[in-house]
Write a protein that holds these residues in place. Structure first.
Motif, mmCIF file in Angstrom:
data_model
loop_
_atom_site.group_PDB
_atom_site.id
_atom_site.type_symbol
_atom_site.label_atom_id
_atom_site.label_comp_id
_atom_site.label_asym_id
_atom_site.label_seq_id
_atom_site.Cartn_x
_atom_site.Cartn_y
_atom_site.Cartn_z
ATOM 1 N N GLY A 1 0.798 -1.221 0.000
ATOM 2 C CA GLY A 1 0.000 0.000 0.000
ATOM 3 C C GLY A 1 0.826 1.264 0.000
ATOM 4 N N PRO B 1 -5.232 -1.181 -4.827
ATOM 5 C CA PRO B 1 -6.442 -0.381 -5.091
ATOM 6 C C PRO B 1 -6.121 0.951 -5.757
ATOM 7 N N ASP B 2 -4.989 1.553 -5.400
ATOM 8 C CA ASP B 2 -4.617 2.828 -6.019
ATOM 9 C C ASP B 2 -4.348 2.649 -7.507
ATOM 10 N N LYS C 1 -7.666 2.082 -9.385
ATOM 11 C CA LYS C 1 -8.470 3.300 -9.511
ATOM 12 C C LYS C 1 -7.934 4.212 -10.614
ATOM 13 N N LYS D 1 -11.020 -5.894 1.287
ATOM 14 C CA LYS D 1 -12.208 -5.225 0.742
ATOM 15 C C LYS D 1 -11.856 -4.093 -0.223
ATOM 16 N N GLU D 2 -10.900 -3.233 0.131
ATOM 17 C CA GLU D 2 -10.573 -2.094 -0.719
ATOM 18 C C GLU D 2 -10.032 -2.549 -2.069
ATOM 19 N N VAL D 3 -9.246 -3.636 -2.046
ATOM 20 C CA VAL D 3 -8.729 -4.179 -3.297
ATOM 21 C C VAL D 3 -9.873 -4.705 -4.159
ATOM 22 N N LEU E 1 -13.094 -3.933 -4.077
ATOM 23 C CA LEU E 1 -13.954 -2.857 -4.572
ATOM 24 C C LEU E 1 -13.295 -2.101 -5.734
ATOM 25 N N ALA E 2 -11.989 -1.869 -5.622
ATOM 26 C CA ALA E 2 -11.289 -1.174 -6.704
ATOM 27 C C ALA E 2 -11.265 -2.023 -7.976
ATOM 28 N N ALA F 1 -17.802 -7.116 5.069
ATOM 29 C CA ALA F 1 -17.047 -6.880 3.834
ATOM 30 C C ALA F 1 -17.667 -7.646 2.683
#
Length: 638
Positions: A387, A425-426, A429, A488-490, A492-493, A578
């Motif tokens: 991250g 995730p970054d 996006k 979760k963030e991964v 969702l992205a 999640a």
């Protein structure tokens, strides 16, 4: 004795003997509901008695000032009634009083004049009040008072009686410009008032009698910058009183020149950061209340703006960019603290002025791409996995006009250095933003031409297929990340990246080189670069319904939502889990897939079976029936 008489009697008692404490509980009973039930004569009687009492008080006046605030709140309470208060409101004393509660109620009374231009003109006719308002706004230590004074000053400057003004009248100049009102003239043509804007913010006056200390000056400077963004217009950008301006080092310009070139000590890193943030706000379209009161688009270049031209001509534009583009040349503090601010300025510039970025600044465009390439090429897989993505550089990358991302001679495209493994995730996006293409509403919030939007839509499509041709496991990797709901963030992205292709705003490339513009290949050239024997799908939804996306994306979307038994909060249907959040995002994407396929079906009659299958999946709800279907949760391979 009724309730109103009880309140009036208590106020009379306190007025007669100032040692008597205000009955806060009694006064607080006059809430908004009680206030609405008062007759106008009773309201005036209560306000007049409070106005007579407050200046005399030798105790905390906030119970009384809160009551005044409630009583004057109705829109029917106009400034004319404020003028009728007996004894007359001493605005100057109220604005400069040491009590913040008195400052605030005075500002609320003065704010009534901001509802009508003629009332604002009455205030403008009293220079002592305007001077006190400016002094209170810039020098008060109370943030709430400063914010309220800022709001009141803006309101007085933008007050209008011209509800009937239309865009046609603006274009034909059949109205008096807002900056010719009496309030504007008072602030920008009164030497004493105008001079306050300079003297209260000028560091050279620190230590002089009646002046703020250095810390207070920097606070005043930040307030002035915030205000200038909101009132930016010709009087702000041009000389108004040369005698005042020259006193503070401005030889040919106005208050904006002072604020941007003379006022701030750039050795003060925090204020330097604030200044670059100010530049970023200044170049945003419709940043100014004064400009947006009536549309000013007809007076501006389609590629630039008055604000951008101002910064360019004074060297402030290139200087602000340099802290990002020339990061290696900066000193330690500048490199640490100004890099992100400069990146944000560059992001705003390239987003709001893409045509200017491409046409007027080719060296800036190339330098930006090289800078980001240098950063991304040195990123290890471990940093992506942990991250530690270079967020400032990715922010700029996602903001650049999409044609810049296409490979060309001598300039490598950094987008191909963004990985899909390890999943970040970054990274997802940024790819989603670039691949999705320009939205139709983007033109409303930037200086874009229609041709520019078409070029971006064409470039977005070309970039996707070129990226896909280099990342052969792209879709399998994205689906694997989307199924790893433990991250979760991964997940969702990854779903957002799928969604960005389904809903992409793409345009086909020109068929021949004679029709192609700089950066963009033709359709056949793109197919050749992607090693495709046939022309590539023209839209995002058709790209999803073609290989290699078809074999990975469709099966994933049709599979039921996943869950795991040991998830805290329990799993299926639990909106806090999640698993449910990811499943809901996936469900929304399935809906958009169905809707896009329906659009194609209406034109071609195709995809009937696929739509039926998707509808069956949608009928099963967010989690989609048996959670065992689709297999176990997979761990992301970092």
């Amino acid at each position: 004795m009724n309730f109103l008489q009880t309140v009036l009697a208590h106020l009379s008692e306190v007025s007669a003997d100032l040692s008597v404490r205000l009955d806060e509980r009694l006064l607080d009973k006059v809430d908004g509901q009680v206030s609405e039930q008062l007759s106008e004569s009773d309201r005036d009687a209560l306000i007049h008695q409070l106005a007579d009492l407050v200046p005399k008080l030798q105790q905390d006046a906030s119970p009384a000032t809160r009551l005044i605030e409630i009583l004057i709140r109705p829109s029917s309470y106009k400034f004319s009634r404020v003028q009728d208060i007996k004894p007359p409101v001493d605005f100057q004393a109220g604005l400069l009083a040491p009590s913040s509660s008195i400052n605030l109620v005075t500002l609320s009374l003065l704010e009534k004049a901001a509802l009508k231009r003629s009332d604002a003109g009455i205030v403008a006719g009293q220079p002592d009040i305007v001077s006190s308002l400016v002094r209170s706004w810039l020098s008060t230590p109370d943030t709430a008072v400063a914010q309220k004074a800022h709001h009141v000053l803006l309101g007085l400057l933008t007050a209008t009686d011209d509800d009937h003004v239309t865009e046609t009248m603006v274009q034909q100049n059949h109205y008096e410009p807002f900056y010719q009102s009496l309030m504007w003239r008072r602030i920008f043509k009164d030497k004493d008032v105008y001079g306050l804007l300079f003297s209260l913010c000028d560091l050279a006056t620190v230590g002089q009698q009646g002046q703020l200390n250095r810390r207070e000056k920097t606070i005043a400077q930040a307030r002035l910058l915030d205000w200038l963004v909101r009132v930016d217009c010709p009087p702000v950008r041009t000389s108004q009183i040369p005698e005042v301006e020259m006193k503070y080092g401005v030889k040919d310009g106005g208050i904006l020149d002072f604020a941007t070139t003379n006022m701030v000590d750039r050795e003060d890193v925090l204020m330097h950061m604030t200044l670059i943030d100010f530049f970023a706000e200044l170049i945003k379209p419709d940043h100014s209340m004064a400009q947006s009161q009536y549309s000013s688009s007809s007076f501006q270049s389609p590629q630039s703006s008055h604000s951008l031209d101002f910064l360019i001509h004074r060297g402030l534009h290139s200087r602000s960019l340099s802290y990002f583009l020339e990061a290696g040349r900066q000193s330690g503090l500048d490199a640490t603290y100004l890099y992100g601010r400069s990146a944000n300025y560059l992001s705003v510039y390239s987003t709001c002025y893409p045509d200017h970025f491409l046409a007027a600044s080719p060296s800036v465009a190339d330098a930006t791409v090289r800078r980001i390439s240098d950063v991304l090429s040195t990123m290890s897989a471990g940093r992506w996995a942990q991250g530690q993505a270079p967020i400032h550089d990715l922010h700029v990358l996602a903001s650049l006009p999409r044609p810049v991302h296409l490979p060309r001679a001598g300039v490598a495209s950094p987008i191909f250095d963004i990985p899909v493994v390890p999943a970040s995730p970054d990274a997802f996006k940024v790819l989603a933003t670039i691949f999705n293409g320009p939205r139709p509403e983007d033109r409303m919030h930037s200086h874009r031409t229609q041709d520019g939007l078409v070029s971006e839509a064409r470039a977005a499509r070309a970039i996707y297929f070129l990226y896909l041709s280099q990342k052969h496991s792209f879709w399998n990797s994205v689906i694997k990340a989307a199924e790893t709901i433990a991250l979760k963030e991964v997940a969702l992205a990854a779903i957002g990246l799928i969604d960005s292709i389904i809903t992409a705003h793409w345009e086909p490339l020109p068929r021949s080189s004679s029709q192609s513009t700089a950066f963009l290949p033709t359709e056949s050239e793109l197919a050749d670069r992607c090693n495709s024997a046939k022309l590539l799908p023209p839209s995002g939804i058709l790209a999803i319904l073609a290989q290699p996306a078809l074999g990975a994306v469709l099966p994933y979307l049709i599979r039921p939502g996943q869950t795991f038994s040991n998830l805290v909060g329990g799993g299926r249907g639990d909106v806090e889990s999640a698993a449910y959040v990811v499943a809901a995002a996936k469900y929304d994407t399935i809906i958009r897939l169905r809707d896009k396929m329906k659009e194609i079906q209406q034109d071609t009659g195709e995809f009937g079976d696929a739509i039926a299958t998707v509808n069956k999946r949608l009928a099963l709800g967010v989690m989609g029936g048996n959670s065992e279907i689709g297999g176990r949760i997979q761990s992301l391979e970092l």
